[in-house]
Structure formats: structure tokens, C-alpha cells
Design a protein around this motif. Structure first.
Motif, PDB file in Angstrom:
ATOM      1  N   TYR A 175       0.843  -1.195   0.000  1.00 44.90           N
ATOM      2  CA  TYR A 175       0.000   0.000   0.000  1.00 44.90           C
ATOM      3  C   TYR A 175       0.880   1.247   0.000  1.00 44.90           C
ATOM      4  CZ  TYR A 175      -3.473  -3.434   1.270  1.00 44.90           C
ATOM      5  OH  TYR A 175      -4.283  -4.541   1.253  1.00 44.90           O
ATOM      6  N   ASP A 176       0.413   2.278  -0.722  1.00 47.29           N
ATOM      7  CA  ASP A 176       1.140   3.539  -0.706  1.00 47.29           C
ATOM      8  C   ASP A 176       0.725   4.360   0.510  1.00 47.29           C
ATOM      9  OD1 ASP A 176      -1.322   4.762  -1.345  1.00 47.29           O
ATOM     10  OD2 ASP A 176      -0.755   5.196  -3.408  1.00 47.29           O
ATOM     11  N   LYS A 177       1.256   5.575   0.628  1.00 46.54           N
ATOM     12  CA  LYS A 177       0.993   6.397   1.810  1.00 46.54           C
ATOM     13  C   LYS A 177      -0.474   6.802   1.935  1.00 46.54           C
ATOM     14  CE  LYS A 177       2.380  10.659  -0.476  1.00 46.54           C
ATOM     15  NZ  LYS A 177       3.359  11.720  -0.516  1.00 46.54           N
ATOM     16  N   ASN A 178      -1.246   6.677   0.842  1.00 43.30           N
ATOM     17  CA  ASN A 178      -2.672   6.993   0.875  1.00 43.30           C
ATOM     18  C   ASN A 178      -3.531   5.760   1.122  1.00 43.30           C
ATOM     19  OD1 ASN A 178      -2.186   9.769   0.234  1.00 43.30           O
ATOM     20  ND2 ASN A 178      -1.890   9.158  -1.897  1.00 43.30           N
ATOM     21  N   GLY A 179      -2.876   4.628   1.361  1.00 45.17           N
ATOM     22  CA  GLY A 179      -3.608   3.385   1.618  1.00 45.17           C
ATOM     23  C   GLY A 179      -4.087   2.688   0.362  1.00 45.17           C
ATOM     24  N   GLN A 180      -3.606   3.140  -0.801  1.00 38.79           N
ATOM     25  CA  GLN A 180      -4.007   2.526  -2.063  1.00 38.79           C
ATOM     26  C   GLN A 180      -3.129   1.312  -2.345  1.00 38.79           C
ATOM     27  OE1 GLN A 180      -3.858   5.158  -5.444  1.00 38.79           O
ATOM     28  NE2 GLN A 180      -5.231   3.862  -6.621  1.00 38.79           N
ATOM     29  N   LYS A 181      -3.766   0.214  -2.711  1.00 38.05           N
ATOM     30  CA  LYS A 181      -3.054  -1.024  -3.009  1.00 38.05           C
ATOM     31  C   LYS A 181      -2.212  -0.841  -4.275  1.00 38.05           C
ATOM     32  CE  LYS A 181      -4.355  -5.775  -2.474  1.00 38.05           C
ATOM     33  NZ  LYS A 181      -5.459  -6.744  -2.564  1.00 38.05           N
ATOM     34  N   VAL A 182      -0.939  -1.270  -4.207  1.00 39.84           N
ATOM     35  CA  VAL A 182      -0.038  -1.088  -5.344  1.00 39.84           C
ATOM     36  C   VAL A 182       0.807  -2.327  -5.616  1.00 39.84           C
ATOM     37  CG1 VAL A 182       0.173   1.428  -5.112  1.00 39.84           C
ATOM     38  CG2 VAL A 182       1.754  -0.052  -3.875  1.00 39.84           C
ATOM     39  N   GLU A 183       1.221  -2.430  -6.854  1.00 46.45           N
ATOM     40  CA  GLU A 183       2.246  -3.376  -7.293  1.00 46.45           C
ATOM     41  C   GLU A 183       3.247  -2.509  -8.041  1.00 46.45           C
ATOM     42  OE1 GLU A 183       2.894  -7.018 -10.484  1.00 46.45           O
ATOM     43  OE2 GLU A 183       0.928  -6.120 -10.285  1.00 46.45           O
ATOM     44  N   ILE A 184       4.498  -2.476  -7.591  1.00 44.62           N
ATOM     45  CA  ILE A 184       5.487  -1.585  -8.180  1.00 44.62           C
ATOM     46  C   ILE A 184       6.781  -2.338  -8.456  1.00 44.62           C
ATOM     47  CG2 ILE A 184       6.734   0.598  -7.969  1.00 44.62           C
ATOM     48  CD1 ILE A 184       4.731   1.443  -5.822  1.00 44.62           C
ATOM     49  N   TYR A 185       7.337  -2.082  -9.625  1.00 50.29           N
ATOM     50  CA  TYR A 185       8.647  -2.601 -10.008  1.00 50.29           C
ATOM     51  C   TYR A 185       9.635  -1.451  -9.942  1.00 50.29           C
ATOM     52  CZ  TYR A 185       6.176  -6.621 -11.986  1.00 50.29           C
ATOM     53  OH  TYR A 185       5.399  -7.731 -12.162  1.00 50.29           O
ATOM     54  N   PHE A 186      10.746  -1.659  -9.235  1.00 51.25           N
ATOM     55  CA  PHE A 186      11.775  -0.640  -9.065  1.00 51.25           C
ATOM     56  C   PHE A 186      13.083  -1.100  -9.693  1.00 51.25           C
ATOM     57  CE2 PHE A 186       8.968  -0.042  -5.434  1.00 51.25           C
ATOM     58  CZ  PHE A 186       8.837   1.330  -5.353  1.00 51.25           C
ATOM     59  N   HIS A 187      13.820  -0.154 -10.243  1.00 48.24           N
ATOM     60  CA  HIS A 187      15.180  -0.446 -10.706  1.00 48.24           C
ATOM     61  C   HIS A 187      16.031  -0.608  -9.452  1.00 48.24           C
ATOM     62  CE1 HIS A 187      19.097  -0.031 -12.526  1.00 48.24           C
ATOM     63  NE2 HIS A 187      18.518  -0.218 -13.699  1.00 48.24           N
ATOM     64  N   PRO A 188      16.738  -1.720  -9.297  1.00 50.26           N
ATOM     65  CA  PRO A 188      17.443  -1.995  -8.045  1.00 50.26           C
ATOM     66  C   PRO A 188      18.717  -1.177  -7.829  1.00 50.26           C
ATOM     67  CG  PRO A 188      17.880  -3.727  -9.612  1.00 50.26           C
ATOM     68  CD  PRO A 188      16.847  -2.825 -10.234  1.00 50.26           C
ATOM     69  N   VAL A 189      19.179  -0.482  -8.850  1.00 52.22           N
ATOM     70  CA  VAL A 189      20.381   0.341  -8.707  1.00 52.22           C
ATOM     71  C   VAL A 189      20.011   1.799  -8.466  1.00 52.22           C
ATOM     72  CG1 VAL A 189      22.495   1.146  -9.857  1.00 52.22           C
ATOM     73  CG2 VAL A 189      21.756  -1.233 -10.125  1.00 52.22           C
ATOM     74  N   THR A 190      19.047   2.298  -9.252  1.00 51.17           N
ATOM     75  CA  THR A 190      18.669   3.715  -9.156  1.00 51.17           C
ATOM     76  C   THR A 190      17.518   3.949  -8.191  1.00 51.17           C
ATOM     77  OG1 THR A 190      17.054   3.600 -10.968  1.00 51.17           O
ATOM     78  CG2 THR A 190      19.373   4.071 -11.557  1.00 51.17           C
ATOM     79  N   GLY A 191      16.715   2.911  -7.940  1.00 55.66           N
ATOM     80  CA  GLY A 191      15.538   3.062  -7.089  1.00 55.66           C
ATOM     81  C   GLY A 191      14.351   3.664  -7.814  1.00 55.66           C
ATOM     82  N   GLU A 192      14.489   3.934  -9.102  1.00 53.48           N
ATOM     83  CA  GLU A 192      13.399   4.528  -9.874  1.00 53.48           C
ATOM     84  C   GLU A 192      12.286   3.528 -10.107  1.00 53.48           C
ATOM     85  OE1 GLU A 192      14.571   6.648 -13.467  1.00 53.48           O
ATOM     86  OE2 GLU A 192      16.602   6.772 -12.652  1.00 53.48           O
ATOM     87  N   ILE A 193      11.043   4.038 -10.136  1.00 52.95           N
ATOM     88  CA  ILE A 193       9.894   3.197 -10.481  1.00 52.95           C
ATOM     89  C   ILE A 193       9.943   2.928 -11.981  1.00 52.95           C
ATOM     90  CG2 ILE A 193       7.386   3.105 -10.686  1.00 52.95           C
ATOM     91  CD1 ILE A 193       7.237   4.771  -8.093  1.00 52.95           C
ATOM     92  N   VAL A 194       9.888   1.650 -12.327  1.00 53.52           N
ATOM     93  CA  VAL A 194       9.913   1.244 -13.721  1.00 53.52           C
ATOM     94  C   VAL A 194       8.485   0.994 -14.218  1.00 53.52           C
ATOM     95  CG1 VAL A 194      10.769  -0.498 -15.339  1.00 53.52           C
ATOM     96  CG2 VAL A 194      12.204   0.247 -13.450  1.00 53.52           C
ATOM     97  N   LYS A 195       7.666   0.437 -13.341  1.00 53.50           N
ATOM     98  CA  LYS A 195       6.270   0.156 -13.676  1.00 53.50           C
ATOM     99  C   LYS A 195       5.475   0.136 -12.390  1.00 53.50           C
ATOM    100  CE  LYS A 195       3.301  -3.276 -15.913  1.00 53.50           C
ATOM    101  NZ  LYS A 195       3.259  -4.594 -16.559  1.00 53.50           N
ATOM    102  N   GLN A 196       4.262   0.687 -12.458  1.00 53.61           N
ATOM    103  CA  GLN A 196       3.405   0.699 -11.265  1.00 53.61           C
ATOM    104  C   GLN A 196       1.980   0.382 -11.669  1.00 53.61           C
ATOM    105  OE1 GLN A 196       3.775   4.166  -8.786  1.00 53.61           O
ATOM    106  NE2 GLN A 196       1.847   3.794  -7.751  1.00 53.61           N
ATOM    107  N   ASN A 197       1.362  -0.491 -10.890  1.00 50.13           N
ATOM    108  CA  ASN A 197      -0.052  -0.819 -11.065  1.00 50.13           C
ATOM    109  C   ASN A 197      -0.761  -0.531  -9.754  1.00 50.13           C
ATOM    110  OD1 ASN A 197       0.290  -1.956 -13.693  1.00 50.13           O
ATOM    111  ND2 ASN A 197       1.064  -3.826 -12.743  1.00 50.13           N
ATOM    112  N   ASN A 198      -1.760   0.332  -9.815  1.00 46.32           N
ATOM    113  CA  ASN A 198      -2.587   0.570  -8.638  1.00 46.32           C
ATOM    114  C   ASN A 198      -3.737  -0.429  -8.685  1.00 46.32           C
ATOM    115  OD1 ASN A 198      -0.894   2.639  -8.078  1.00 46.32           O
ATOM    116  ND2 ASN A 198      -2.301   4.250  -8.663  1.00 46.32           N
ATOM    117  N   LYS A 199      -3.972  -1.071  -7.581  1.00 41.68           N
ATOM    118  CA  LYS A 199      -4.966  -2.160  -7.507  1.00 41.68           C
ATOM    119  C   LYS A 199      -6.122  -1.740  -6.599  1.00 41.68           C
ATOM    120  CE  LYS A 199      -2.063  -5.286  -9.288  1.00 41.68           C
ATOM    121  NZ  LYS A 199      -2.293  -6.193 -10.340  1.00 41.68           N
ATOM    122  N   ASN A 200      -7.181  -1.312  -7.161  1.00 45.67           N
ATOM    123  CA  ASN A 200      -8.380  -1.021  -6.354  1.00 45.67           C
ATOM    124  C   ASN A 200      -9.595  -1.631  -6.963  1.00 45.67           C
ATOM    125  OD1 ASN A 200      -7.288   0.314  -4.203  1.00 45.67           O
ATOM    126  ND2 ASN A 200      -7.523   2.308  -5.129  1.00 45.67           N
TER     127      ASN A 200
END
Length: 90
Positions: A65-90
Motif C-alpha cells: 500500500y502507498d501512503k494513501n492506503g491505495q493497493k499497489v504493485e510496483i517494479y523498481f530499478h534496483p540500482v537507481t531506485g526509480e519506479i519502472v512500472k506501477q499498477n494501482n490495484k483497487n
């Protein structure tokens, strides 16, 4: 024959939609942000992490869940920490 080829192409496209993104290809793991540190950074940003894993595509992947309590699935680049893909699940 054309119908079979068309069906196979549609199946291939459908499967690629479900595949996760590719974050790294052969990046040395010594350059990755350590998992514990990465998870702590996410918590500091307000995420509630239910599942944290390394995907087969070289990403850090979370379910939670993100800081707003929204369900998420997120892929991050493991070196930069950048979000590569995000799916909000509601």
C-alpha cells in the motif's frame, strides 16, 4: 494456417502484457541497493510492504500500500531506485 498464426500471435501478445518489465540485464548485484535498505527507504516514504521480492526480470518488486492506503504493485530499478512500472490495484 493464417488463423493458427494469428491465434499464436495473439497469445504471445497477451502473455507479454502479464510479464513484468526488465530493469537490469546483467547489472552486477554489488551495485544494487541492499534489500534491507531499499525496504526501509520505502517504509520511510510511507509504503506498507506486504511482499518484497526480486523479480525474474532484475527488478525489486513490491506488493502493498502507498501512503494513501491505495493497493499497489510496483517494479523498481534496483540500482537507481526509480519506479519502472506501477499498477494501482483497487
Amino acid at each position: 494456417m493464417k488463423k493458427i498464426v494469428t491465434i499464436l500471435l495473439l497469445i504471445g501478445v497477451s502473455l507479454s502484457v502479464f510479464a513484468g518489465p526488465t530493469c537490469t540485464s546483467g547489472e552486477d548485484k554489488s551495485n544494487w541497493i541492499p534489500k534491507g535498505q531499499f525496504k526501509q527507504n520505502l517504509k520511510d516514504q510511507g509504503y506498507t510492504v506486504k511482499i518484497f521480492e526480486e523479480s525474474s526480470h532484475g527488478c525489486y518488486e513490491i506488493y502493498g500500500y502507498d501512503k494513501n492506503g491505495q493497493k499497489v504493485e510496483i517494479y523498481f530499478h534496483p540500482v537507481t531506485g526509480e519506479i519502472v512500472k506501477q499498477n494501482n490495484k483497487n
